[in-house]
Design a protein around this motif. Structure first.
Motif, PDB file in Angstrom:
ATOM      1  N   ARG A 135       0.850  -1.199   0.000  1.00 53.57           N
ATOM      2  CA  ARG A 135       0.000   0.000   0.000  1.00 53.57           C
ATOM      3  C   ARG A 135       0.884   1.248   0.000  1.00 53.57           C
ATOM      4  O   ARG A 135       0.624   2.211  -0.715  1.00 53.57           O
ATOM      5  N   TRP A 136       1.957   1.228   0.789  1.00 54.76           N
ATOM      6  CA  TRP A 136       2.896   2.349   0.836  1.00 54.76           C
ATOM      7  C   TRP A 136       3.549   2.551  -0.537  1.00 54.76           C
ATOM      8  O   TRP A 136       3.612   3.672  -1.037  1.00 54.76           O
ATOM      9  N   LEU A 152      -5.101   6.036  -2.551  1.00 52.29           N
ATOM     10  CA  LEU A 152      -3.842   5.590  -3.152  1.00 52.29           C
ATOM     11  C   LEU A 152      -3.225   6.687  -4.018  1.00 52.29           C
ATOM     12  O   LEU A 152      -2.007   6.757  -4.157  1.00 52.29           O
ATOM     13  N   PHE A 153      -4.071   7.533  -4.595  1.00 58.63           N
ATOM     14  CA  PHE A 153      -3.600   8.656  -5.402  1.00 58.63           C
ATOM     15  C   PHE A 153      -3.310   9.893  -4.542  1.00 58.63           C
ATOM     16  O   PHE A 153      -3.008  10.946  -5.075  1.00 58.63           O
ATOM     17  N   GLY A 154      -3.451   9.757  -3.224  1.00 60.78           N
ATOM     18  CA  GLY A 154      -3.172  10.874  -2.342  1.00 60.78           C
ATOM     19  C   GLY A 154      -4.297  11.886  -2.264  1.00 60.78           C
ATOM     20  O   GLY A 154      -4.078  13.031  -1.882  1.00 60.78           O
ATOM     21  N   ARG A 155      -5.483  11.455  -2.624  1.00 60.33           N
ATOM     22  CA  ARG A 155      -6.644  12.344  -2.581  1.00 60.33           C
ATOM     23  C   ARG A 155      -7.363  12.154  -1.251  1.00 60.33           C
ATOM     24  O   ARG A 155      -7.696  11.029  -0.881  1.00 60.33           O
ATOM     25  N   ALA A 156      -7.620  13.236  -0.557  1.00 61.98           N
ATOM     26  CA  ALA A 156      -8.320  13.155   0.717  1.00 61.98           C
ATOM     27  C   ALA A 156      -9.813  12.944   0.529  1.00 61.98           C
ATOM     28  O   ALA A 156     -10.450  12.275   1.312  1.00 61.98           O
ATOM     29  N   ARG A 157     -10.366  13.510  -0.538  1.00 63.46           N
ATOM     30  CA  ARG A 157     -11.796  13.380  -0.781  1.00 63.46           C
ATOM     31  C   ARG A 157     -12.060  12.120  -1.583  1.00 63.46           C
ATOM     32  O   ARG A 157     -11.393  11.844  -2.556  1.00 63.46           O
TER      33      ARG A 157
END
Length: 140
Positions: free
Chosen positions: A89-90, A122-127
């Motif tokens: 996951r990292w 995974l794409f670094g999106r918070a929403r």
């Protein structure tokens, strides 16, 4: 962006000790991501990445059907010697967040809309859902 810059960003994002490790992770995750996309999305993604990364993306045909995010991470773990779901996951997030930085918001939203749920983080999106336009205030 050049391939060396892409790898360096992955190295920084993932806090990998060497560029070689970041490159290995990138060469694992990018083709796996490509396997989740149809040709149109792979081409869109390839246009935003350096040529070396674009080749990794366009050389792969689509998987049928695309994997849910958790299964995608498990697939990355299975391809990586000594990986656990947590390390996979990292690794996945380290690469995909750099991919997200290379795309404009609309392109990334379009790409994520084609994937099963769970990929946003995974794409670094918070929403987890796209922003909606603010409603106009109603008169009092």
């Amino acid at each position: 962006m050049r391939w060396s810059e892409f790898v360096e960003r992955v190295r920084e994002r993932g806090e990998y000790p060497t560029g070689r490790e970041a490159e290995r992770v990138s060469r694992t995750v990018l083709p796996a991501l490509a396997g989740q996309l149809d040709r149109e999305e792979r081409d869109l993604l390839a246009r935003r990445l350096p040529p070396e990364a674009a080749r990794l993306v366009t050389a792969r045909g689509p998987a049928t059907p695309p994997l849910p995010a958790a299964a995608f991470v498990d697939a990355i773990a299975a391809r990586t010697e000594g990986a656990t779901p947590a390390t996979a996951r990292w690794d996945t997030s380290s690469v995909l967040s750099v991919v997200a930085d290379a795309m404009d918001r609309g392109e990334l939203d379009r790409l994520m809309a084609r994937l099963p749920g769970g990929y946003a983080l995974l794409f670094g999106r918070a929403r987890l859902v796209p922003d909606r336009p603010a409603r106009e205030a109603e008169p009092v």
